[in-house]
Structure formats: C-alpha cells, structure tokens
Design an enzyme around this catalytic site. Structure first.
Site, PDB file in Angstrom:
ATOM      1  N   ASP A   9       0.823  -1.214   0.000  1.00 29.12           N
ATOM      2  CA  ASP A   9       0.000   0.000   0.000  1.00 29.12           C
ATOM      3  C   ASP A   9       0.855   1.261   0.000  1.00 29.12           C
ATOM      4  O   ASP A   9       1.514   1.571   0.992  1.00 29.12           O
ATOM      5  CB  ASP A   9      -0.901  -0.021   1.238  1.00 29.12           C
ATOM      6  CG  ASP A   9      -1.840   1.154   1.302  1.00 29.12           C
ATOM      7  OD1 ASP A   9      -2.043   1.817   0.264  1.00 29.12           O
ATOM      8  OD2 ASP A   9      -2.385   1.423   2.396  1.00 29.12           O
ATOM      9  N   ASP A  19      -1.722   5.592  -6.007  1.00 27.88           N
ATOM     10  CA  ASP A  19      -2.037   4.735  -4.861  1.00 27.88           C
ATOM     11  C   ASP A  19      -2.230   3.291  -5.290  1.00 27.88           C
ATOM     12  O   ASP A  19      -3.154   2.980  -6.036  1.00 27.88           O
ATOM     13  CB  ASP A  19      -3.294   5.249  -4.159  1.00 27.88           C
ATOM     14  CG  ASP A  19      -3.672   4.409  -2.946  1.00 27.88           C
ATOM     15  OD1 ASP A  19      -2.753   3.911  -2.265  1.00 27.88           O
ATOM     16  OD2 ASP A  19      -4.870   4.242  -2.684  1.00 27.88           O
TER      17      ASP A  19
END
Length: 460
Positions: A103, A329
C-alpha cells in the site's frame, strides 16, 4: 457493532500496556487482480463489481480525510481477489512469514498478531476465513516499543510524551509501553501495539529493529498491510530506500498464482541504476501535514480522443488547505475522481460514444458509468485516454485499463466517483490513480530524486 468491538479491543490493548549491513537490492514477488475482461469469481458478479467500486470509493474517502494522531531486494507481488496486491514478508527469530497488502497510500507495516487476533466483517471472496497470525512469544527478537522510545514519538508525534505518565521525566529507562495505535483505512481499521522486530529477506538479508505493528483487532482487513507511504514508519523510510518499483499483472479478482516483482533499491554498493525508457514527472509536496503519506504528482491534462478535458486548475494542484491534486495509490482498485472532474470525463466519453446503446441496468447494478451494450456490433471504436503530467510525461492507457467487459457484450468505464454534486473540492486528493489503471506499466518511485517514472510493458 463493529465500533463497540473496536472500543472493547482498544480497552484490552490499554490494559495490556498497564548491526548488519543493509542490502543493495531486494526483489519481492507481487500478487495482483484480466486483460480485456473484468473477471469476477462470484455467484453474484454485479454485486462483486459494485463491491469493488464501493471499496475504491471507500478507499478514496479515507485518503481524502486528514489523518488523526493516532543493494536491491526482489519479492513476488501477487494480485488478490479483494482488488489489491500482496507480498510475503518474514519477521522474527526464527522467521514467521505473513502476507501483506502492498500500500503506497499508508505508512505503518502491521501484521495480524497473537492468538487473540480478531477480525470483524472479514469474509472476503476466495480468502481463507482463518487469517495467519504472527506470534511474538515464538520470536526471540520481538520487543514492545517503550513510551520513551524515539520511534513511539516518530509514529504518534512528540505530544505522545505527555501520555507517558508512568515514566519519571528524569529517568533514562521506562517500562511503560507505547500507547496502542488505531489506524483508519477506506474500508476498515486496525488496532494494536508497536513492536521492534527483525525483518528477514531471502538470501539471508536481515534488517534488525524494524518498527512493525502487532494488531490485535481489525475491521474489514483481509491481511496485514505493508505501508509504502512517505512517513518515517513506512517500509521504504525504515530501509532507507533510494527507490522502489513494480509492474502490476492484470487483475482476474481471484487467487491466481501469477506474480510480478516488487523491487526495493537502497542504492548502496555500485549506486542506484537508471532504468531506460521511463517518462518522469516530479513528486509534489502537499502544503499540509494531514496528507503527508501520499505521493502527489501534477496531472496537467486529461485527453479523451482528440479532446482536452477542461478540468479546473483547483482540482489539479493541492491548495493551501491541502485539498485537490492527484496521488498514485496501489491500495485503490479503480481510479477515483472528484465528482466535477468525473462528470467532465464521463460526459466526454458519452459524447464520443453516443452511437452505442447504453446498458443502464448494468450501470445501476455495478455503480460503474458509462456502460455500453456492444453485443451486436461488428467493430467498436473507443476513444483513447491519456493522462499528461508535469514535465511532458504522458500515460496513454491501454484500452483494457479503462474499459472492461463486465458481461457478455457489455463494457464499462472503470473509473469511479462519489456522485457528490457541486463545484467545490472535497477533502484531500481530487484524483487517485488506482492500481487497475497502473496494470502493465512499469512504475518507479524515485525517492532520492523525488520523481515518479513509468513506461508501458507487459508485466507477466
């Protein structure tokens, strides 16, 4: 119910609390979510697509909300059915191996921890209900982080020292544990205690005293999370990486064993190697600390076919309040756009594809728009989609990265919005470049030179 459980476990945590050389390069296999078809392994495909779209929106809402205080290595990176990509990391002495969501939109590395670990609302498709956990008691190198430890302040901020009430201000050593953490994500949360632990990579590359979270309770978290964000507690920051890179294989939204590599480069030894053929754009700094984890880039233009979509400048660059701008992201599945931006993009596609039949029912079932029924068409013409960044870098998306088959003869745009009307900007980034749009691009986060690089290539 979930909130009361979280409070219970937080109370439980509070009760509990009364040199080797750095490798040059690390490569880790990366797992991920098909080429031109959006495959969903489920008895309820429309519900699953709506779930993925909802997860992307939930993730976007989390990213857009301010945080509260609370030599080369390669590793495989795998696509997962929940819409993310995971890596396996080994912590402890002897090592215990656990899967983590990779992440770039958060920073703490944490794993499900102890026999008491409990996860609420964690029934994910194709994911085992029993989550593998880390056991600190089985590791001789596992240590709780103390309240006076600098890494406790690094994570919570210097104001945390005021909560070290059991520590004598003149004492050098203190047995009080660093307070429990609670982290909110787009689709859930986690709570636990900070540990110092040994991180083991293949080929006997060992990183001692790594700060990691031992989570006792989570909500809607399929696995632990490896935070690759910009804060000091992230994996890149703790390893002192000069850059890291990945190439995401296509999603099938199942547990396919296909993987690509996540490459971690410390730049020691012969130095950082340059990757040929990359287009680059510089990273931006958000003027506020609330969004410090994120990798901002300046998206100058969105081009659909031959049309430059006229996106207001306030959505493209973070303002003095920190709102607006574009981030990259890996934890978001479908790219998110603030509604005013999304409407401009969706309506331009609708204008250029007006001769195709709109699949209204599928739009309502999936939450995706626009969708078209092309089952009777001999050929289909879809406009190109290009993101143009500062410095001249152009990301021309493959068709499968922004339009996908969701049913026999039905294609949908895989970009989402929260449908909140109005000219203003919501909190946080206005555009979030998700992993579905990054598939089959080699992407490089050059931390030393503060720039983002990419080039299109087949990843598997």
């Amino acid at each position: 119910m979930a909130s009361s459980l979280l409070l219970f476990f937080l109370s439980f945590l509070i009760l509990i609390t009364s040199s080797k050389s750095t490798p040059t390069t690390i490569t880790i296999p990366l797992s991920a979510p098909s080429f031109t078809e959006l495959i969903v392994s489920s008895k309820n495909p429309w519900g699953s697509l709506n779930h993925l779209a909802s997860l992307s929106l939930s993730r976007a809402h989390h990213i857009k909300s301010p945080k509260t205080n609370f030599s080369r290595i390669k590793t495989p990176l795998f696509p997962r059915s929940y819409g993310g990509y995971s890596i396996s990391l080994s912590f402890g002495t002897p090592p215990q191996t656990t899967k983590f969501v990779m992440d770039t939109g958060s920073s703490l590395v944490w794993f499900p921890c102890t026999s008491r670990y409990f996860c609420s609302e964690c029934n994910f498709p194709n994911i085992k209900k029993t989550v593998p956990t880390f056991f600190p008691k089985l590791s001789s190198s596992s240590k709780l982080i103390g309240c006076k430890n600098r890494r406790c302040s690094m994570f919570f901020g210097p104001e945390i020292q005021s909560k070290c009430q059991e520590c004598d201000s003149t004492a050098q050593n203190c047995t009080q544990t660093c307070p429990p953490y609670i982290i909110q994500y787009g689709s859930g949360s986690t709570a636990g205690l900070l540990l110092s632990e040994t991180l083991d990579f293949p080929d006997k590359k060992t990183i001692p005293d790594f700060l990691v979270g031992c989570s006792i309770f989570s909500i809607k978290q399929p696995e632990g999370i490896a935070g690759f964000g910009r804060s000091p507690e992230s994996l890149p920051s703790q390893l002192g990486l000069k850059k890291f890179s990945y190439c995401l294989v296509s999603h099938a939204f199942d547990e396919t064993p296909t993987s690509s590599d996540l490459v971690l480069d410390t730049g020691s030894g012969s130095g950082v190697t340059k990757t040929a053929g990359l287009s680059h754009t510089p990273f931006l700094k958000n003027p506020t600390t609330a969004f410090r984890d994120y990798y901002y880039v300046l998206l100058r233009n969105i081009v659909i076919g031959d049309t430059h979509v006229k996106v207001p400048y306030k959505f493209l660059v973070p303002g003095s309040d920190g709102n607006g701008g574009t981030i990259v992201d890996s934890g978001t599945t479908f790219t998110f756009m603030e509604n005013p931006v999304y409407e401009l993009v969706a309506k331009e596609f609708e204008k250029q594809m007006a001769h195709y039949k709109v699949a209204t029912e599928i739009q309502n079932l999936t939450g995706l728009r626009p969708c078209y029924n092309i089952s009777g068409e001999k050929s289909v013409s879809v406009p190109d989609l290009i993101f143009q960044f500062k410095g001249g870098a152009k990301m021309a998306l493959p068709l499968s990265n922004y339009f996908s088959f969701v049913d026999s003869g039905v294609i949908c745009l895989t970009i989402v919005s929260d449908n909140v009307a109005g000219p203003g900007i919501g909190g946080g980034p206005a555009i979030i470049l998700g992993n579905y749009q990054q598939r089959n691009f080699y992407v490089e986060f050059d931390l030393e030179n503060e720039k983002f690089g990419f080039k299109q290539q087949r990843c598997a």
